[in-house]
Motif scaffolding. Structure first.
Motif, PDB file in Angstrom:
ATOM      1  N   LYS A  20      10.125  13.290   4.734  1.00 39.65           N
ATOM      2  CA  LYS A  20       8.947  12.567   5.229  1.00 39.65           C
ATOM      3  C   LYS A  20       8.044  13.485   6.054  1.00 39.65           C
ATOM      4  CE  LYS A  20       6.636   8.865   5.542  1.00 39.65           C
ATOM      5  NZ  LYS A  20       6.211   8.052   6.609  1.00 39.65           N
ATOM      6  N   ALA A  66       9.182   9.385  10.729  1.00 36.84           N
ATOM      7  CA  ALA A  66       9.242   8.029  10.190  1.00 36.84           C
ATOM      8  C   ALA A  66       8.419   7.099  11.059  1.00 36.84           C
ATOM      9  CB  ALA A  66      10.694   7.552  10.138  1.00 36.84           C
ATOM     10  N   ARG A 120      12.023   8.968  14.327  1.00 38.09           N
ATOM     11  CA  ARG A 120      10.604   8.945  14.707  1.00 38.09           C
ATOM     12  C   ARG A 120      10.088  10.376  14.851  1.00 38.09           C
ATOM     13  NH1 ARG A 120       7.267   6.258  14.731  1.00 38.09           N
ATOM     14  NH2 ARG A 120       6.554   5.694  16.805  1.00 38.09           N
ATOM     15  N   ARG A 167       9.205   2.081   8.886  1.00 40.00           N
ATOM     16  CA  ARG A 167      10.228   2.793   8.147  1.00 40.00           C
ATOM     17  C   ARG A 167      11.533   2.868   8.939  1.00 40.00           C
ATOM     18  NH1 ARG A 167      10.376   6.420   3.805  1.00 40.00           N
ATOM     19  NH2 ARG A 167      12.271   7.658   4.011  1.00 40.00           N
ATOM     20  N   VAL A 175      13.126  -0.558   8.604  1.00 41.90           N
ATOM     21  CA  VAL A 175      13.659  -0.906   7.278  1.00 41.90           C
ATOM     22  C   VAL A 175      14.842  -0.024   6.901  1.00 41.90           C
ATOM     23  CG1 VAL A 175      13.141  -1.007   4.805  1.00 41.90           C
ATOM     24  CG2 VAL A 175      11.486  -1.866   6.476  1.00 41.90           C
ATOM     25  N   SER A 176      14.725   1.299   7.126  1.00 41.96           N
ATOM     26  CA  SER A 176      15.778   2.158   6.582  1.00 41.96           C
ATOM     27  C   SER A 176      16.855   2.516   7.597  1.00 41.96           C
ATOM     28  CB  SER A 176      15.165   3.424   5.967  1.00 41.96           C
ATOM     29  OG  SER A 176      14.325   4.028   6.898  1.00 41.96           O
TER      30      SER A 176
END
Lengths: 286, 321
Positions: B13, A188, A184, A192, A195-196
């Protein structure tokens, strides 16, 4: 036990031999228990291989196996087996799609009402199927969901979703929040991270949930019986019930259908023993 | 391994997410969006629970006070009739026998499953070659579709040519009309249900046995507690919380059993295997008296609820201890 231990240093070899005999006789006894418990399943397979007829007088071993029962079973019930397969796979998809995010949320987010949600799930598992069927029949009749795949898949998911949430949540609780936090911090999003990170870690619990969703749905009889009114969509459990009728006319076909309907459970227990054993203890107590 | 690949994923990301994250101005809005995302995780499950568990329970309650029959599906009318359905239920001459059968079926099944399940769990608790494999295979009866178990047992229990009567015949025991005589049909149904329930009992009880520290048995053995003595003084007291969970769950799962009875006897012969669950099914889906069926269902729910409360208390105690 105590005496063996005391004499052990003196007579080590003899004690070891005694112990070997004891464990070996336990294995023999265990096999005998298993044979008794699984005898009905052996008998089902044996009866399915007897020549067709309305009598049950089967020999103890299928020395001259006849596949006439299977031919009739596949001719009569082949379509129903496919129907069951479609519904069961559909139930797996619906169950995982609904239960996995919920399990993650109940494991990792700090909602204040989590204990209430868990209580609701535990109580939901106890609601008799006939209660759900009773209400769904009227609702499905109005919504046009009787005799549909969608209707049966959603109804079958009632036995799988509470179980799946509990078993996946128990597993996702063990994911250290720091891993999620780290992701986080790196930017993410919640989805996300789920899921990952959470899904790959919880792979085993997801497989267990999927297997049981499949088996629950495959075994469903009550919703098949109450939420279908025509022959079009007829799961194989209902096919067996109609075979049974009042008087059974062809036992080898009934037993062949029973064997074919048992295959998923037998195959999954043999190849995915670890996951099945995890599910057997997981959902019930905690 | 997982956390490493996870970090690289995060680093790529960060460039996209970075600017958005460093907006210090409106933390309030960000908090709300965050909460919304979090709530969205549980919305599908919540919706499903409301529609497929909440709605049926409420609907059964309202239906039980309505004259809800096949006619309702055509006219859309289900007149309110107060407690008339419950009066019909309680005054029907099948109510007493169905209650009694439900009690006998539940108690008989659980007693058998539990005693045999406990014996097998204790047996498998000592390590020996193949014990894990044999214990796993024992799960099979529980995983089969119940209707398959019913069909199989119907062939085994057949009066004239079933294998059980043939086996008993070799000892000179005359053929027992297992499923066709009102006096033994309930016993036969209970035997089948015991067979199905044993794996579940073994699994949970075995789990409980595994949690008892081995030192307790070692200390007990020094004091001379072996065999039965160690079972009563060490195993049983330590298993009490697990046992209460197993028993209460057993009751909750057994009183609603329908598939096995419908497959074996359909409630017969001469209503000898009628239970509350069977009554509920038959009133709704054979007689199309949905209101009366719902009233039977609600009696079932009420009994389940009592045991659910006992379960939750037992479970909490099991967790606490």
């Amino acid at each position: 036990m105590a005496t063996t231990q005391l004499t052990a240093p003196v007579n080590h070899a003899a004690a070891q031999r005694m112990k070997n005999i004891r464990t070996r006789s336990s294995t023999v006894l265990g096999i005998i228990f298993l044979i008794i418990m699984l005898f009905p399943i052996y008998w089902m397979i044996n009866a399915s291989l007897q020549p067709s007829g309305n009598t049950l007088s089967a020999s103890f071993l299928p020395l001259n196996p006849s596949f006439a029962g299977y031919e009739k079973a596949i001719a009569d019930q082949g379509k129903n087996l496919v129907t069951s397969l479609v519904i069961s796979l559909g139930t797996v998809v619906v169950t995982l799609a609904i239960a996995a995010p919920a399990a993650y949320a109940l494991a990792q987010f700090k909602f204040r009402w989590i204990s209430w949600a868990l209580l609701a799930i535990l109580i939901a598992q106890m609601i008799p199927g006939v209660v759900i069927a009773n209400a769904l029949y009227a609702a499905y009749n109005d919504l046009g969901l009787l005799n549909t795949y969608t209707g049966l898949i959603l109804a079958d998911a009632t036995s799988a979703i509470p179980f799946a949430i509990l078993i996946m949540r128990a597993f996702m609780m063990s994911i250290p929040p720091s891993i999620i936090e780290a992701a986080r911090v790196d930017g993410a999003g919640q989805v996300r991270a789920f899921v990952s990170i959470a899904l790959p870690i919880a792979k085993n619990a997801i497989i267990t949930a999927a297997l049981f969703a499949f088996l629950f749905s495959w075994s469903d009889f009550l919703f098949a019986l109450t939420l279908t009114t025509t022959d079009e969509i007829r799961p194989v459990t209902l096919g067996i019930y109609q075979y049974l009728g009042t008087q059974v006319s062809n036992w080898s076909a009934v037993m062949a259908t029973a064997v074919l309907s048992s295959l998923p459970a037998i195959v999954l227990l043999v190849i995915a023993q670890k996951y099945i054993a995890a599910g057997a203890t997981g959902g019930a107590v905690k | 391994m997982t956390s490493q690949s996870l970090q690289t994923a995060g680093e790529t990301k960060i460039r996209f997410a970075g600017p958005a994250k460093s907006q210090p101005r409106r933390p309030r809005v960000r908090f709300d969006r965050e909460t919304t995302t979090k709530v969205l995780f549980v919305v599908p499950a919540g919706l499903f629970m409301v529609l497929y568990f909440g709605y049926p329970v409420v609907k059964n309650l309202t239906m039980s006070f309505q004259d809800f029959t096949t006619k309702t599906f055509f006219t859309g009318e289900a007149p309110w009739i107060g407690v008339q359905n419950y009066v019909t239920v309680i005054s029907s001459n099948l109510f007493g026998p169905a209650m009694l059968n439900t009690a006998l079926f539940t108690i008989g099944s659980i007693l058998g499953q539990f005693v045999i399940g406990m014996a097998l769990a204790v047996f498998f608790n000592k390590k020996f070659p193949l014990s894990g494999f044999l214990r796993a295979m024992l799960l099979l009866p529980w995983l089969l579709p119940l209707i398959v178990a019913s069909a199989t047992w119907r062939s085994i229990l057949d009066q004239d040519s079933g294998i059980l009567n043939q086996f008993l015949g070799t000892f000179g025991i005359p053929a027992v009309p297992w499923l066709t005589s009102p006096s033994v049909a309930l016993i036969a149904v209970i035997i089948v249900n015991i067979w199905i329930g044993i794996p579940f009992n073994v699994t949970l009880l075995y789990g409980g046995l595994q949690d008892i520290p081995a030192e307790l048995y070692e200390a007990g053995a020094l004091d001379g507690a072996t065999g039965w003595k160690s079972f009563w003084h060490i195993t049983w007291p330590n298993m009490r919380p697990v046992v209460s969970v197993v028993l209460v769950l057993g009751v909750v799962y057994t009183i609603k059993v329908l598939d096995i009875i419908l497959g074996l006897t359909n409630g017969g012969p001469a209503n000898a295997t009628q239970t509350i669950a069977v009554r509920s099914y038959q009133e709704s889906f054979v007689n199309f008296q949905f209101g009366v069926g719902a009233a039977f269902s609600n009696i079932l729910i009420l009994i389940s609820l009592v045991f659910a409360i006992i379960y939750l208390r037992a479970n909490r105690r099991a967790v606490d201890e």
